[in-house]
Design an enzyme around this catalytic site. Structure first.
Site, mmCIF file in Angstrom:
data_model
loop_
_atom_site.group_PDB
_atom_site.id
_atom_site.type_symbol
_atom_site.label_atom_id
_atom_site.label_comp_id
_atom_site.label_asym_id
_atom_site.label_seq_id
_atom_site.Cartn_x
_atom_site.Cartn_y
_atom_site.Cartn_z
ATOM 1 N N ALA A 34 29.959 54.068 5.934
ATOM 2 C CA ALA A 34 30.421 53.471 4.669
ATOM 3 C C ALA A 34 31.860 52.969 4.709
ATOM 4 C CB ALA A 34 30.259 54.478 3.528
ATOM 5 N N ARG A 106 29.047 43.156 17.165
ATOM 6 C CA ARG A 106 29.234 42.281 18.333
ATOM 7 C C ARG A 106 30.613 41.641 18.373
ATOM 8 N NH1 ARG A 106 24.978 37.755 18.725
ATOM 9 N NH2 ARG A 106 24.833 37.893 16.449
ATOM 10 N N ARG A 112 22.985 41.243 20.714
ATOM 11 C CA ARG A 112 22.794 42.491 19.962
ATOM 12 C C ARG A 112 22.402 43.629 20.906
ATOM 13 N NH1 ARG A 112 21.195 38.322 16.771
ATOM 14 N NH2 ARG A 112 22.034 38.208 14.648
ATOM 15 N N ILE A 142 20.292 49.135 9.384
ATOM 16 C CA ILE A 142 21.055 47.892 9.574
ATOM 17 C C ILE A 142 21.628 47.834 10.991
ATOM 18 C CG2 ILE A 142 23.135 46.644 8.832
ATOM 19 C CD1 ILE A 142 22.582 47.634 5.971
ATOM 20 N N ASP A 175 18.561 37.506 7.649
ATOM 21 C CA ASP A 175 17.890 36.335 8.229
ATOM 22 C C ASP A 175 17.243 35.503 7.120
ATOM 23 O OD1 ASP A 175 18.575 37.303 10.790
ATOM 24 O OD2 ASP A 175 16.862 38.670 10.718
ATOM 25 N N HIS A 202 14.830 40.948 14.759
ATOM 26 C CA HIS A 202 16.183 40.575 14.322
ATOM 27 C C HIS A 202 17.110 40.388 15.514
ATOM 28 C CE1 HIS A 202 19.853 40.267 12.061
ATOM 29 N NE2 HIS A 202 20.354 41.296 12.727
ATOM 30 N N MET A 253 26.134 40.335 5.108
ATOM 31 C CA MET A 253 25.231 41.450 5.447
ATOM 32 C C MET A 253 25.217 42.489 4.330
ATOM 33 S SD MET A 253 23.036 42.804 7.375
ATOM 34 C CE MET A 253 22.223 43.876 6.204
HETATM 35 P P1 NAI Z 1 32.246 48.312 11.837
HETATM 36 O O1 NAI Z 1 32.712 48.719 13.173
HETATM 37 O O2 NAI Z 1 33.164 47.532 10.954
HETATM 38 O O3 NAI Z 1 31.759 49.587 11.018
HETATM 39 C C1 NAI Z 1 30.927 50.536 11.559
HETATM 40 C C2 NAI Z 1 31.260 51.871 10.930
HETATM 41 O O4 NAI Z 1 30.371 52.840 11.492
HETATM 42 C C3 NAI Z 1 32.694 52.333 11.203
HETATM 43 O O5 NAI Z 1 33.339 52.651 9.987
HETATM 44 C C4 NAI Z 1 32.499 53.569 12.071
HETATM 45 O O6 NAI Z 1 33.462 54.581 11.845
HETATM 46 C C5 NAI Z 1 31.124 54.019 11.620
HETATM 47 N N1 NAI Z 1 30.482 54.953 12.549
HETATM 48 C C6 NAI Z 1 30.510 54.983 13.898
HETATM 49 N N2 NAI Z 1 29.830 56.042 14.358
HETATM 50 C C7 NAI Z 1 29.350 56.684 13.280
HETATM 51 C C8 NAI Z 1 28.565 57.850 13.094
HETATM 52 N N3 NAI Z 1 28.143 58.573 14.126
HETATM 53 N N4 NAI Z 1 28.263 58.211 11.837
HETATM 54 C C9 NAI Z 1 28.676 57.489 10.774
HETATM 55 N N5 NAI Z 1 29.413 56.384 10.898
HETATM 56 C C10 NAI Z 1 29.749 55.993 12.119
HETATM 57 O O7 NAI Z 1 30.866 47.495 12.055
HETATM 58 P P2 NAI Z 1 30.073 46.577 11.009
HETATM 59 O O8 NAI Z 1 30.543 45.191 11.098
HETATM 60 O O9 NAI Z 1 30.075 47.258 9.694
HETATM 61 O O10 NAI Z 1 28.596 46.609 11.658
HETATM 62 C C11 NAI Z 1 27.837 47.789 11.669
HETATM 63 C C12 NAI Z 1 26.503 47.572 12.351
HETATM 64 O O11 NAI Z 1 25.692 46.652 11.616
HETATM 65 C C13 NAI Z 1 26.601 46.991 13.759
HETATM 66 O O12 NAI Z 1 25.699 47.643 14.593
HETATM 67 C C14 NAI Z 1 26.188 45.551 13.566
HETATM 68 O O13 NAI Z 1 25.677 44.972 14.733
HETATM 69 C C15 NAI Z 1 25.120 45.707 12.511
HETATM 70 N N6 NAI Z 1 24.781 44.474 11.798
HETATM 71 C C16 NAI Z 1 23.472 44.297 11.423
HETATM 72 C C17 NAI Z 1 23.065 43.170 10.774
HETATM 73 C C18 NAI Z 1 21.642 43.017 10.369
HETATM 74 O O14 NAI Z 1 21.266 41.922 9.940
HETATM 75 N N7 NAI Z 1 20.798 44.023 10.447
HETATM 76 C C19 NAI Z 1 24.013 42.092 10.456
HETATM 77 C C20 NAI Z 1 25.371 42.387 10.830
HETATM 78 C C21 NAI Z 1 25.722 43.530 11.503
#
Ligand code: NAI
Length: 339
Positions: A34, A106, A112, A142, A175, A202, A253
């Site tokens: 979060a 990424r 991905r 996600i 998407d 995805h 997203m």
């Molecule tokens: P970000 O790096 O800004 O945030 C990720 C967060 O997850 C950070 O606050 C981090 O501390 C936290 N985190 C890491 N390990 C954790 C754990 N064990 N428990 C709880 N939190 C933890 O990354 P962002 O931009 O928010 O992206 C997050 C994910 O969403 C990525 O894997 C990204 O590829 C994916 N994504 C998916 C999309 C979709 O369409 N499904 C679209 C865009 C991104």
């Protein structure tokens, strides 16, 4: 009266929705990750959702600040922040929906699948906790690569004896959001009225928008459809490159994640005919998981809908995506079972 009419339309809309919801059932939503790029605006959007009564914000760091900030918004839900593994159970307990945007995003040049090594482990440990603390929650995955993280979650839940295929969703709504926006721009139709199913998975070519089924109908050429398809498939990369090393799509997203969670909440609350595309356990093709239109209900997936008639171009796209999607699914299953 005067000050009332000066209220921006969006704010008054949010307030009206807040009041109208007083009779909505209690629903707890947990967001894992979060404090991240997606997590923060997603926390904001879930705070604005009148169907949510409790909002649990979990991350390994930073959640007290995010939770304090979001909690001052005068909408229905009670917000609490949870930080670090020893608070994960409390964050999850009693959740109706768990949304997972935890993990690394990424950078330019990455696929991905390049995220697999880090995110697979994160998803595995979070899902282990879900099976312990809120085994009947709907899970909105996600974290990428969704084509692998959803199968990982399924395996973790199976091992724990808590797997319910109706309750596990890969979030592919972005998407759909992109396909709608790009189609509306090209077809010159009102974007608010556009519907486009997006099926498959995805990542890259596994994202298959079905523009032949898009409404309102428009006479686009084969070349235009091809270009729209490619732009939808590369939409994530477009953002990754524009952000130039500072992450991937977060705001769009968060919007997409909020739309999907809202659909899940409506389904849980018994609203009829709630349909969204999602990557779920499926018999629509020979692959064990596949994204297609899904009817949501009180138990999660009410019905996985078929693909409908495909154009030749879409049929080719469908055949072309299967090997990649199959291997991403198998990679997830293998990972979940090897350690
Ligand atoms: P970000 O790096 O800004 O945030 C990720 C967060 O997850 C950070 O606050 C981090 O501390 C936290 N985190 C890491 N390990 C954790 C754990 N064990 N428990 C709880 N939190 C933890 O990354 P962002 O931009 O928010 O992206 C997050 C994910 O969403 C990525 O894997 C990204 O590829 C994916 N994504 C998916 C999309 C979709 O369409 N499904 C679209 C865009 C991104």
């Amino acid at each position: 009266r005067r000050s009332c009419s000066a209220t921006p339309p969006s704010a008054s809309h949010v307030m009206r929705r807040g009041f109208a919801s007083d009779s909505a059932p209690e629903r707890k939503v947990a967001v894992l990750g979060a404090a991240g790029g997606i997590g923060q605006p997603l926390a904001l959007l879930m705070k604005l959702n009148p169907l949510v009564s409790k909002l649990a914000l979990y991350d390994i760091a930073g959640t007290p600040g995010v939770a304090a900030d979001v909690s001052h918004i005068n909408t229905r839900s009670e917000v609490a922040g949870f930080m670090g593994e020893d608070q994960l159970g409390q964050a999850l307990e009693g959740s109706d929906i768990v949304i997972i945007p935890a993990g690394v995003p990424r950078k330019p040049g990455m696929t991905r699948d390049d995220l697999f090594n880090i995110n697979a482990g994160i998803v595995k440990s979070l899902c282990t906790a879900i099976s312990k603390y809120c085994p009947s929650a709907l899970v909105n995955m996600i974290s990428n690569p969704v084509n692998s993280t959803v199968p990982i979650a399924a395996e973790v839940f199976k091992k724990a004896g808590t797997y319910n295929e109706k309750k596990l969703f890969g979030v592919t709504t972005l998407d759909v959001v992109r396909a709608k926006t790009f189609y509306a721009g090209k077809a010159k139709v009102n974007v608010a009225e556009v519907n486009v199913p997006v099926v498959g998975g995805h990542a890259g070519i596994t994202i298959l928008p079905l523009f032949s089924q898009a409404t309102p109908r428009a006479n686009l050429s084969d070349e235009e459809i091809k270009a729209l398809t490619k732009r939808t498939q590369d939409g994530g990369t477009e953002v990754v490159e524009a952000k130039a090393g500072k992450g991937s799509a977060t705001l769009s997203m968060a919007y997409a994640g909020a739309i999907f969670a809202d659909a899940c909440l409506k389904g849980l609350n018994g609203v009829p005919d709630v349909v969204e595309c999602s990557f779920v356990q499926s018999t629509v093709t020979e692959l064990p998981f596949f994204a297609s239109k899904v009817r949501l209900g009180k138990n999660g997936v009410e019905e996985v809908l078929g693909l409908g008639p495909l154009s030749d171009f879409e049929q080719q796209g469908l055949e072309a995506l299967k090997p990649e999607l199959k291997s991403s699914i198998e990679k997830g299953i293998t990972f979940a079972n090897q350690s």
